[in-house]
Design a protein around this motif. Structure first.
Motif, PDB file in Angstrom:
ATOM      1  N   ARG A   1      31.064  28.674   6.655  1.00 46.21           N
ATOM      2  CA  ARG A   1      32.320  27.952   6.809  1.00 46.21           C
ATOM      3  C   ARG A   1      32.018  26.455   6.810  1.00 46.21           C
ATOM      4  O   ARG A   1      31.169  25.978   7.555  1.00 46.21           O
ATOM      5  N   ARG A   2      32.709  25.732   5.950  1.00 45.53           N
ATOM      6  CA  ARG A   2      32.433  24.310   5.796  1.00 45.53           C
ATOM      7  C   ARG A   2      33.558  23.493   6.439  1.00 45.53           C
ATOM      8  O   ARG A   2      34.741  23.778   6.251  1.00 45.53           O
ATOM      9  N   ARG A   3      33.168  22.473   7.175  1.00 42.28           N
ATOM     10  CA  ARG A   3      34.150  21.651   7.879  1.00 42.28           C
ATOM     11  C   ARG A   3      34.585  20.440   7.068  1.00 42.28           C
ATOM     12  O   ARG A   3      35.490  19.720   7.475  1.00 42.28           O
ATOM     13  N   VAL A   4      33.944  20.196   5.936  1.00 47.95           N
ATOM     14  CA  VAL A   4      34.318  19.070   5.093  1.00 47.95           C
ATOM     15  C   VAL A   4      34.816  19.585   3.753  1.00 47.95           C
ATOM     16  O   VAL A   4      34.386  20.628   3.267  1.00 47.95           O
ATOM     17  N   GLN A   5      35.746  18.856   3.178  1.00 43.86           N
ATOM     18  CA  GLN A   5      36.250  19.195   1.863  1.00 43.86           C
ATOM     19  C   GLN A   5      35.298  18.656   0.806  1.00 43.86           C
ATOM     20  O   GLN A   5      34.898  17.507   0.842  1.00 43.86           O
ATOM     21  N   GLY A   6      34.928  19.516  -0.131  1.00 44.05           N
ATOM     22  CA  GLY A   6      34.037  19.091  -1.197  1.00 44.05           C
ATOM     23  C   GLY A   6      32.584  19.079  -0.777  1.00 44.05           C
ATOM     24  O   GLY A   6      32.174  19.790   0.148  1.00 44.05           O
ATOM     25  N   LEU A   7      31.793  18.242  -1.454  1.00 47.19           N
ATOM     26  CA  LEU A   7      30.363  18.157  -1.177  1.00 47.19           C
ATOM     27  C   LEU A   7      30.091  17.332   0.075  1.00 47.19           C
ATOM     28  O   LEU A   7      30.809  16.381   0.382  1.00 47.19           O
ATOM     29  N   ARG A   8      29.019  17.689   0.769  1.00 51.57           N
ATOM     30  CA  ARG A   8      28.542  16.862   1.866  1.00 51.57           C
ATOM     31  C   ARG A   8      27.743  15.696   1.287  1.00 51.57           C
ATOM     32  O   ARG A   8      27.262  15.731   0.161  1.00 51.57           O
ATOM     33  N   ARG A   9      27.588  14.661   2.107  1.00 51.15           N
ATOM     34  CA  ARG A   9      26.826  13.502   1.651  1.00 51.15           C
ATOM     35  C   ARG A   9      25.408  13.880   1.261  1.00 51.15           C
ATOM     36  O   ARG A   9      24.881  13.417   0.245  1.00 51.15           O
ATOM     37  N   GLU A  10      24.788  14.719   2.071  1.00 55.93           N
ATOM     38  CA  GLU A  10      23.404  15.075   1.782  1.00 55.93           C
ATOM     39  C   GLU A  10      23.283  15.872   0.489  1.00 55.93           C
ATOM     40  O   GLU A  10      22.279  15.785  -0.227  1.00 55.93           O
ATOM     41  N   GLU A  11      24.315  16.654   0.166  1.00 53.21           N
ATOM     42  CA  GLU A  11      24.286  17.437  -1.063  1.00 53.21           C
ATOM     43  C   GLU A  11      24.414  16.531  -2.286  1.00 53.21           C
ATOM     44  O   GLU A  11      23.691  16.702  -3.274  1.00 53.21           O
ATOM     45  N   LEU A  12      25.316  15.565  -2.214  1.00 51.99           N
ATOM     46  CA  LEU A  12      25.455  14.648  -3.342  1.00 51.99           C
ATOM     47  C   LEU A  12      24.228  13.764  -3.482  1.00 51.99           C
ATOM     48  O   LEU A  12      23.752  13.505  -4.594  1.00 51.99           O
ATOM     49  N   ALA A  13      23.668  13.318  -2.356  1.00 53.16           N
ATOM     50  CA  ALA A  13      22.463  12.492  -2.404  1.00 53.16           C
ATOM     51  C   ALA A  13      21.323  13.247  -3.083  1.00 53.16           C
ATOM     52  O   ALA A  13      20.590  12.674  -3.900  1.00 53.16           O
ATOM     53  N   GLN A  14      21.202  14.526  -2.769  1.00 57.32           N
ATOM     54  CA  GLN A  14      20.146  15.323  -3.388  1.00 57.32           C
ATOM     55  C   GLN A  14      20.373  15.464  -4.888  1.00 57.32           C
ATOM     56  O   GLN A  14      19.433  15.349  -5.684  1.00 57.32           O
ATOM     57  N   LEU A  15      21.617  15.682  -5.287  1.00 57.92           N
ATOM     58  CA  LEU A  15      21.927  15.805  -6.710  1.00 57.92           C
ATOM     59  C   LEU A  15      21.630  14.503  -7.456  1.00 57.92           C
ATOM     60  O   LEU A  15      21.209  14.518  -8.609  1.00 57.92           O
ATOM     61  N   ALA A  16      21.860  13.369  -6.787  1.00 55.04           N
ATOM     62  CA  ALA A  16      21.645  12.070  -7.426  1.00 55.04           C
ATOM     63  C   ALA A  16      20.214  11.585  -7.298  1.00 55.04           C
ATOM     64  O   ALA A  16      19.842  10.585  -7.931  1.00 55.04           O
ATOM     65  N   GLY A  17      19.416  12.245  -6.487  1.00 55.00           N
ATOM     66  CA  GLY A  17      18.019  11.841  -6.337  1.00 55.00           C
ATOM     67  C   GLY A  17      17.822  10.619  -5.475  1.00 55.00           C
ATOM     68  O   GLY A  17      16.882   9.836  -5.709  1.00 55.00           O
ATOM     69  N   VAL A  18      18.706  10.416  -4.483  1.00 53.62           N
ATOM     70  CA  VAL A  18      18.553   9.295  -3.559  1.00 53.62           C
ATOM     71  C   VAL A  18      18.529   9.841  -2.138  1.00 53.62           C
ATOM     72  O   VAL A  18      18.916  10.988  -1.884  1.00 53.62           O
ATOM     73  N   SER A  19      18.062   9.013  -1.203  1.00 52.23           N
ATOM     74  CA  SER A  19      18.009   9.471   0.177  1.00 52.23           C
ATOM     75  C   SER A  19      19.418   9.527   0.768  1.00 52.23           C
ATOM     76  O   SER A  19      20.328   8.808   0.345  1.00 52.23           O
ATOM     77  N   VAL A  20      19.585  10.390   1.761  1.00 53.43           N
ATOM     78  CA  VAL A  20      20.884  10.537   2.417  1.00 53.43           C
ATOM     79  C   VAL A  20      21.286   9.228   3.095  1.00 53.43           C
ATOM     80  O   VAL A  20      22.440   8.802   3.023  1.00 53.43           O
ATOM     81  N   SER A  21      20.331   8.566   3.753  1.00 54.88           N
ATOM     82  CA  SER A  21      20.646   7.321   4.455  1.00 54.88           C
ATOM     83  C   SER A  21      21.088   6.241   3.476  1.00 54.88           C
ATOM     84  O   SER A  21      22.012   5.470   3.755  1.00 54.88           O
ATOM     85  N   TYR A  22      20.436   6.177   2.305  1.00 55.83           N
ATOM     86  CA  TYR A  22      20.803   5.168   1.321  1.00 55.83           C
ATOM     87  C   TYR A  22      22.196   5.457   0.762  1.00 55.83           C
ATOM     88  O   TYR A  22      23.032   4.551   0.644  1.00 55.83           O
ATOM     89  N   TYR A  23      22.457   6.728   0.419  1.00 53.63           N
ATOM     90  CA  TYR A  23      23.778   7.068  -0.104  1.00 53.63           C
ATOM     91  C   TYR A  23      24.856   6.778   0.933  1.00 53.63           C
ATOM     92  O   TYR A  23      25.937   6.258   0.592  1.00 53.63           O
TER      93      TYR A  23
END
Length: 282
Positions: free
Chosen positions: A31-53
């Motif tokens: 069960r996901r509490r956020v709509q869409g992708l999480r920040r960490e998921e998008l950061a991983q897809l883009a190849g950048v760190s979560v903190s930077y994104y």
């Protein structure tokens, strides 16, 4: 809204519109509490760190390289116009600029000559804020025949196509698929707002439309961008009835654009345009 805020808001909104299954991110039935992708998921897809994104999305980092922006655009599945919009939003974020009220837009003489030459084609000239700067007789009759033809000659009274689409009952009824036309108008305004973040009059227009139209406010919050190049619309004209036209935007650089409406030669819609031209000459 500042360029930094627009940039972060665009990232957050588009991230929320991507579902994990759209990009192959496994959820394992959680069960996901956020709509869409999480920040960490998008950061991983883009190849950048979560903190930077996170800093980018929150407007705390102003150093995104073109390569990072392209990686984010790919991860967000942006089309070419949206990708360019992302790059554009990142530019003013590097240096805040004070909003200003530019001088009224003028129609170049070459554009005036083109407008006069297009006697048999409905044509209007639009500024970057969707103001009608000029039109020929047929363009006026097709798009806004209920308005004063000479209004475009008075800066304070110039019609605005975005306002007409969202706030004018005649224009709303004119388009059979009003929602499609409205989305195109909003998408183009989004592009203009990104390219001209210091245009106070443009921001005032957006604020006015957001306050007066819930439809506009909802579409604006969606952060979709669209270059108005070519589109086909079914119209319900009060004088000549239903017709289908191809609206094309002819642009030559950063100045005003010419919008023309055409129909296939010999078609019922072409006959309707000919009838409209006859009626306004009568």
């Amino acid at each position: 809204m500042s360029g930094t805020a627009q940039f972060g808001d665009f990232l957050q909104t588009r991230r929320s519109q991507l579902r994990p299954e759209d990009v192959g991110v496994p959820t394992y039935g959680e069960r996901r509490r956020v709509q869409g992708l999480r920040r960490e998921e998008l950061a991983q897809l883009a190849g950048v760190s979560v903190s930077y994104y996170t800093r980018l999305e929150q407007g705390h980092s102003l150093s995104a390289s073109p390569e990072v922006l392209d990686a984010l655009a790919t991860a967000l599945q942006l089309d070419d116009a949206e990708r360019q919009h992302l790059h554009t939003l990142a530019k003013p974020a590097k240096q805040a600029r004070r909003a200003r009220r530019p001088a009224p837009e003028r129609v170049p003489e070459a554009t005036v000559q083109l407008l006069h030459a297009l006697v048999a084609v409905p044509a209007i000239v639009l500024g970057r804020r969707s103001e009608v700067l000029a039109w020929n007789r047929l363009g006026h009759a097709l798009f806004a025949g209920h308005l004063d033809f000479t209004a475009v000659d008075r800066v304070a009274e110039r019609p605005n196509m975005a306002q007409l689409v969202f706030l004018d009952a005649h224009t709303r009824e004119l388009y059979a698929d009003w929602h499609s036309k409205a989305k195109a108008v909003v998408g183009n305004l989004r592009l203009m707002a990104g390219q001209h973040p210091d245009d106070a009059a443009l921001h005032e227009l957006v604020g006015q439309l957001s306050a007066k139209s819930t439809d506009f406010a909802s579409m604006w919050a969606d952060h979709r961008v669209k270059a108005c190049a070519t589109a086909v619309y079914e119209m319900r004209h009060p004088l000549v009835g239903p017709l289908v036209v191809t609206q094309q935007t002819l642009s030559n650089g950063p100045g005003p654009s010419v919008v023309v409406a055409t129909a296939p030669p010999g078609s019922p819609s072409d006959a309707a345009l000919s009838l409209l031209a006859h009626l306004i000459r009568a």
